[in-house]
Design an enzyme around this catalytic site. Sequence first.
Site, PDB file in Angstrom:
ATOM      1  N   GLN A   6      -6.115   6.251   0.563  1.00  0.00           N
ATOM      2  CA  GLN A   6      -7.567   6.339   0.757  1.00  0.00           C
ATOM      3  C   GLN A   6      -8.012   5.463   1.933  1.00  0.00           C
ATOM      4  O   GLN A   6      -9.086   5.647   2.485  1.00  0.00           O
ATOM      5  CB  GLN A   6      -8.240   5.913  -0.557  1.00  0.00           C
ATOM      6  N   GLY A  49       0.835  -1.214   0.000  1.00  0.00           N
ATOM      7  CA  GLY A  49       0.000   0.000   0.000  1.00  0.00           C
ATOM      8  C   GLY A  49       0.867   1.260   0.000  1.00  0.00           C
ATOM      9  O   GLY A  49       0.619   2.205  -0.755  1.00  0.00           O
ATOM     10  N   HIS A  50       1.921   1.267   0.839  1.00  0.00           N
ATOM     11  CA  HIS A  50       2.841   2.410   0.839  1.00  0.00           C
ATOM     12  C   HIS A  50       3.562   2.506  -0.498  1.00  0.00           C
ATOM     13  O   HIS A  50       3.777   3.603  -1.028  1.00  0.00           O
ATOM     14  CB  HIS A  50       3.899   2.249   1.934  1.00  0.00           C
ATOM     15  N   GLN A  94       0.148  10.813  17.994  1.00  0.00           N
ATOM     16  CA  GLN A  94      -1.133  10.310  17.481  1.00  0.00           C
ATOM     17  C   GLN A  94      -1.543   8.978  18.098  1.00  0.00           C
ATOM     18  O   GLN A  94      -2.530   8.390  17.684  1.00  0.00           O
ATOM     19  CB  GLN A  94      -1.094  10.232  15.956  1.00  0.00           C
TER      20      GLN A  94
HETATM   21  O1  PAF Z   1      -0.986   7.442   7.856  1.00  0.00           O
HETATM   22  C1  PAF Z   1       0.066   7.421   8.530  1.00  0.00           C
HETATM   23  O2  PAF Z   1       0.917   6.544   8.370  1.00  0.00           O
HETATM   24  C2  PAF Z   1       0.291   8.501   9.573  1.00  0.00           C
HETATM   25  O3  PAF Z   1      -0.889   8.875  10.191  1.00  0.00           O
HETATM   26  C3  PAF Z   1       1.034   9.736   9.005  1.00  0.00           C
HETATM   27  C4  PAF Z   1       0.222  10.438   7.933  1.00  0.00           C
HETATM   28  C5  PAF Z   1       2.373   9.298   8.432  1.00  0.00           C
HETATM   29  C6  PAF Z   1       1.293  10.744  10.125  1.00  0.00           C
HETATM   30  O4  PAF Z   1       2.043  10.191  11.150  1.00  0.00           O
END
Ligand code: PAF
Length: 291
Positions: A154, A37-38, A66
């Site tokens: 998404q 996905g990445h 987060q």
């Molecule tokens: O989607 C993620 O992997 C994280 O929330 C992000 C956007 C890299 C922020 O830490």
Amino acid sequence: MTEGARLLVVHTWADLRPALRPGPRAVVMTMGALHQGHLDLVARAQQWRAAVGGQVVVTVFVNPLQFGPEEDFEAYPRTLEADVAALAGRGVDVVYAPSVVDLYPAGPPLVRLNPGPVGEVFEGAIRPGHFAGVLTVVHKLLGRTQPTVALFGQKDAQQLALVRQMVADLDLAVRIVAVPIRREADGLALSSRNRYLSAPQRTAALALPRAVAAGAAAAAAGAGVTTVRQAAWDALGNASSDGFETDYLEVVDPSDFTVLGQAWRGPALLIGAIRVGTTRLIDNAPLTITG
Ligand code: PAF
């Protein structure tokens, strides 16, 4: 700082600055533990660069802001060496993998972005403070990497909506590009957290993509919001006997995540989240409601 054939890995803002060349730039932000996905985000960034020129930067940072106190910050997989190996040969110019001290030199930031009402529902309701942490780090990483475009998956649809809202509301000069969800052959959306699942949990987890696909099929067949929601719930199965708990399964407005009613016609998003053991999984499907 390490330099491969074309891929430069930097760990500090001081080393990042001289690595940024003038001109357009695409940034893919990740927390590492990279999967296909990445790599789809990276491929999309590379496509953009092939058309426009410039640089591709990938950030790898597990952002403590987060994660809630009971969440998996400590246990979150950190696999930088494998991540860099996975990125080699994919047209990435720079990997910025800062430490917590490099990104937050004065400790946890006192000023944080307030995600507003969209940050308080669904994922935001279940993970208080999560989106404030996400937007704060995304804003900082945008500031440090100075991209022309930033690509987001998404799969994290609420995060994507909030990043778009932040860019619009704070007049940030960056274009946000969404990249579709990548799924396993059996439908499970790829996630770095899938590695936590045992074999039976992996089977239980399939209820979520099954539900999302059923709702999407109902919408494609012309069903209205109520029928779409019901089709998704019917396909989800019996949570308690099937080994998972449902957090939500709902049809929402993709821009503000308000729950849609039966009268709605137009773009919609079917979103779902379940817990399998201690692992939370999210999934979604964009819909067009015509019926
Ligand atoms: O989607 C993620 O992997 C994280 O929330 C992000 C956007 C890299 C922020 O830490």
